[in-house]
Design a protein around this motif. Structure first.
Motif, PDB file in Angstrom:
ATOM      1  N   LEU A 135      11.946   4.663  -3.422  1.00 12.95           N
ATOM      2  CA  LEU A 135      12.318   5.183  -2.117  1.00 12.95           C
ATOM      3  C   LEU A 135      11.141   5.219  -1.153  1.00 12.95           C
ATOM      4  O   LEU A 135      11.332   5.257   0.049  1.00 12.95           O
ATOM      5  N   ALA A 136       9.912   5.252  -1.694  1.00 13.53           N
ATOM      6  CA  ALA A 136       8.727   5.344  -0.850  1.00 13.53           C
ATOM      7  C   ALA A 136       8.554   4.070  -0.029  1.00 13.53           C
ATOM      8  O   ALA A 136       8.796   2.967  -0.507  1.00 13.53           O
ATOM      9  N   VAL A 137       8.123   4.251   1.209  1.00 14.25           N
ATOM     10  CA  VAL A 137       7.830   3.121   2.081  1.00 14.25           C
ATOM     11  C   VAL A 137       6.352   2.780   1.929  1.00 14.25           C
ATOM     12  O   VAL A 137       5.483   3.631   2.134  1.00 14.25           O
ATOM     13  N   ASP A 183      -6.023  -2.463   9.077  1.00 15.01           N
ATOM     14  CA  ASP A 183      -5.021  -2.476  10.146  1.00 15.01           C
ATOM     15  C   ASP A 183      -3.635  -2.308   9.555  1.00 15.01           C
ATOM     16  O   ASP A 183      -3.240  -3.046   8.634  1.00 15.01           O
ATOM     17  N   PHE A 184      -2.879  -1.331  10.071  1.00 11.12           N
ATOM     18  CA  PHE A 184      -1.486  -1.136   9.677  1.00 11.12           C
ATOM     19  C   PHE A 184      -0.607  -1.483  10.871  1.00 11.12           C
ATOM     20  O   PHE A 184      -0.767  -0.912  11.957  1.00 11.12           O
ATOM     21  N   ILE A 224       5.704   8.165   2.331  1.00  8.11           N
ATOM     22  CA  ILE A 224       5.043   6.924   2.749  1.00  8.11           C
ATOM     23  C   ILE A 224       3.805   6.717   1.901  1.00  8.11           C
ATOM     24  O   ILE A 224       3.104   7.667   1.545  1.00  8.11           O
ATOM     25  N   VAL A 225       3.553   5.470   1.564  1.00  9.88           N
ATOM     26  CA  VAL A 225       2.356   5.111   0.802  1.00  9.88           C
ATOM     27  C   VAL A 225       1.545   4.112   1.614  1.00  9.88           C
ATOM     28  O   VAL A 225       2.069   3.086   2.048  1.00  9.88           O
ATOM     29  N   PRO A 237       0.876  10.794   9.913  1.00  6.21           N
ATOM     30  CA  PRO A 237       1.106  11.206   8.519  1.00  6.21           C
ATOM     31  C   PRO A 237      -0.153  11.803   7.884  1.00  6.21           C
ATOM     32  O   PRO A 237      -1.217  11.183   7.905  1.00  6.21           O
ATOM     33  N   ARG A 238      -0.021  12.997   7.311  1.00  2.95           N
ATOM     34  CA  ARG A 238      -1.168  13.647   6.679  1.00  2.95           C
ATOM     35  C   ARG A 238      -1.655  12.891   5.454  1.00  2.95           C
ATOM     36  O   ARG A 238      -2.836  12.941   5.109  1.00  2.95           O
ATOM     37  N   ILE A 239      -0.737  12.181   4.790  1.00  2.00           N
ATOM     38  CA  ILE A 239      -1.103  11.469   3.575  1.00  2.00           C
ATOM     39  C   ILE A 239      -2.148  10.390   3.835  1.00  2.00           C
ATOM     40  O   ILE A 239      -2.863   9.960   2.934  1.00  2.00           O
ATOM     41  N   LEU A 240      -2.259   9.978   5.097  1.00  4.97           N
ATOM     42  CA  LEU A 240      -3.235   8.961   5.462  1.00  4.97           C
ATOM     43  C   LEU A 240      -4.654   9.423   5.121  1.00  4.97           C
ATOM     44  O   LEU A 240      -5.474   8.647   4.624  1.00  4.97           O
TER      45      LEU A 240
END
Length: 579
Positions: free
Chosen positions: A18-20, A38-39, A51-52, A74-77
């Motif tokens: 499910l993760a993007v 670069d994303f 998100i990954v 996104p904090r996961i960044l």
């Protein structure tokens, strides 16, 4: 037991499915760079989304989002890349920053959030940004900044809040930004600046307040800013202005100024002064500033100039008197302007100009005499009077076409440009020579009024580059952090030089007057001692610069080794994924 483990494995696999996943592109301007990531085409509508973010190289520090839509960052960044130093999230439709967005951004130094859709900055939104030195939030829709919004970014050096909707600022907003050197509040709706808004910003060097609605500046607002060098208050509603003596550049065009006053003009360091399009009727106070090199008083009702008007301005290289209601130039007016390279006397009421009035300005490179209704000019003297002249502005006068053709031919033969470099003054719909209006006969002659004047572009008023710094880093490939260190080092050297001159003057006075019971021999010894100390400090600073450069080269070498190894074996991350 086996079924429980199988169930857990299924849940984990379902979560991964499910993760993007967004993979990093390491190519920057067509060049592979391990440190760059670069994303593209990232869409985030809520920070909690699964998100990954992945990178082949585990430690990039420069990140950029392109063609993305991030309602929130996104904090996961930051937890995925804890060594992130630069983050570019411009034009990404960011609408909100919450209190915990940057809690793991411990190494973040440069953050660009320009051209998004932010409307408010709440308290403590930059909590975690302990090392942030540059923040760009320009071109948003911010109408409110809470008093403690910037409190956790105490190491900020560069802050850009331009092109927002700010009307009011809290007096304590910048109280903790004691290292701030650049601040832009341009193009907002500010009507008043709080009296103590910048009291703690003692290191501020560049302040941009242009395109607001300010009617006055706080009394002594720059008293604590002893390093302030550039102040821009263009396009406000100021009626009077006091010039701080520490400034080197002041831009105050398009206001309602009728009074400009300098405190202790003999101590002023001002080099560039732009006062175009105000209501200034006299320039006596202005011409007392002996340090001036660039002066623009165009589009003001200055009127006739006193013969001694520019007597103290020996350093002038650029003087703009366009549309100042001049009727003539007196002999001796420019006696001291031997260094003058650019003179604009266009769109005045001088029907005749004798170029020998400018005999004392042999360094002229550009001369504008447009829009004066001139019939003739003694152009045959130009090569002798101005051997360095490269441009002669002739537009919107009352030339006879035959006479103008001879004048233009003469200038072309001497390598003097007369054609407009901009869309200024060209009148191709009327009789002309190279776009310069002329009359075929006296009955056809048209006299242009100063009200039709269009301001000439002046490169000297648009230079923000540090020439000395360019000479130092011209052959060095550096990161932005190294560049900042070099800026700080250069400013330190300049401060030492400035301090040195003052101390040497004090020593000279002691030697000449034997003050404090000190003999000339003691004074000389004191001078030598001071020089040795300053030399020692300079050597340390240069050594530090070389050390920074060496580390940069070492890091680039390691990066190249990693690139080489990358070609032989798979990366650690790839192996882990395969496992």
């Amino acid at each position: 037991m086996f079924s429980t483990r199988f169930l857990v494995l299924q849940v984990l696999l379902a979560g991964c499915a499910l993760a993007v996943i967004h993979d990093c592109n390491n190519f920057h301007n067509g060049v592979y760079n391990l440190r760059y990531c670069d994303f593209s085409n990232v869409f985030v509508t809520h920070d909690a989304e699964d998100i990954v973010f992945r990178s082949e190289y585990p430690r990039p520090y420069y990140f950029e989002f392109n063609d993305s839509k991030l309602t929130e960052i996104p904090r996961i960044l930051f937890s995925s890349f804890p060594e992130m130093q630069n983050l570019e999230v411009a034009k990404s439709q960011v609408e909100n920053i919450n209190k915990y967005t940057f809690e793991h951004a411990k190494d973040l130094r440069y953050l660009n959030l320009s051209s998004n859709q932010l409307t408010v900055l709440n308290n403590f939104v930059f909590k975690g940004c302990d090392k942030l030195v540059r923040l760009d939030i320009s071109n948003n829709r911010i109408s409110e900044i809470k008093p403690n919004a910037l409190g956790d970014a105490s190491k900020l050096d560069h802050l850009d809040l331009s092109s927002n909707l700010l009307e009011v600022l809290d007096e304590n907003l910048f109280s903790k930004l004691i290292l701030l050197s650049y601040l832009s509040l341009a193009n907002n709706k500010l009507k008043v600046l709080p009296d103590h808004l910048l009291d703690n910003c003692t290191l501020l060097a560049h302040l941009d307040l242009k395109d607001n609605q300010l009617q006055t500046l706080p009394e002594n607002f720059s008293k604590n800013m002893i390093y302030l060098r550039t102040l821009n208050v263009d396009s406000n509603r100021l009626t009077s202005l006091t010039i701080p003596q520490q400034l080197t550049k002041l831009f105050a065009s398009k206001n309602r100024l009728s009074s400009v006053y300098a405190v202790e003009p003999d101590k002023s360091q001002l080099y560039t002064l732009s006062l175009s399009k105000n209501q200034i009727a006299g320039i006596t106070n202005i011409t007392m500033l002996e340090s001036l090199g660039v002066l623009d008083v165009s589009f003001n009702p200055v009127g006739a100039l006193n013969l001694t008007a520019f007597l103290k301005l020996r350093k002038l290289v650029d003087l703009n008197l366009e549309a100042t209601q001049l009727t003539r130039l007196e002999y001796g007016l420019f006696t001291q302007q031997t260094k003058l390279r650019r003179l604009d006397i266009s769109y005045n009421f001088m029907r005749k100009i004798d170029l020998t009035v400018l005999t004392s300005t042999p360094s002229l490179e550009k001369l504008f005499v447009d829009g004066n209704g001139l019939l003739e000019i003694n152009y045959e003297l130009v090569p002798k009077l101005f051997p360095n002249l490269t441009y002669l502005g002739l537009f919107a006068n009352a030339w006879n076409c035959s006479y103008l053709a001879g004048l233009v031919r003469f200038c072309n033969n001497k390598g003097i440009e007369v054609s407009s470099t901009k869309t200024y003054g060209e009148m191709l719909h009327m009789t002309n020579v190279q776009g310069i209006y002329c009359a075929g006969s006296d009955s056809d002659r048209v006299y242009f009024q100063p009200s039709t004047a269009i301001r000439h572009d002046d490169d000297n008023l648009n230079q923000d580059k540090d020439v000395q710094l360019e000479l130092i880093v011209g052959n060095i490939s550096s990161t932005e952090f190294e560049y900042k260190l070099m800026v700080e080092l250069l400013e330190m050297i300049r401060t030492v030089n400035a301090t040195n001159s003052g101390r040497l003057e004090e020593v000279r006075r002691i030697a000449m007057g034997s003050e404090r019971g000190c003999t000339p021999i003691h004074a000389t010894g004191y001078q030598v001692f001071i020089m040795l100390i300053l030399t020692f400090i300079l050597v340390i600073n240069v050594g530090f610069l070389l050390y920074v450069h060496y580390n940069a080269n070492a890091r680039r070498t390691i990066d190249q080794m990693i690139i080489f190894r990358r070609g032989e074996t798979a990366s650690v991350q790839t192996q882990l994924e395969e496992f």
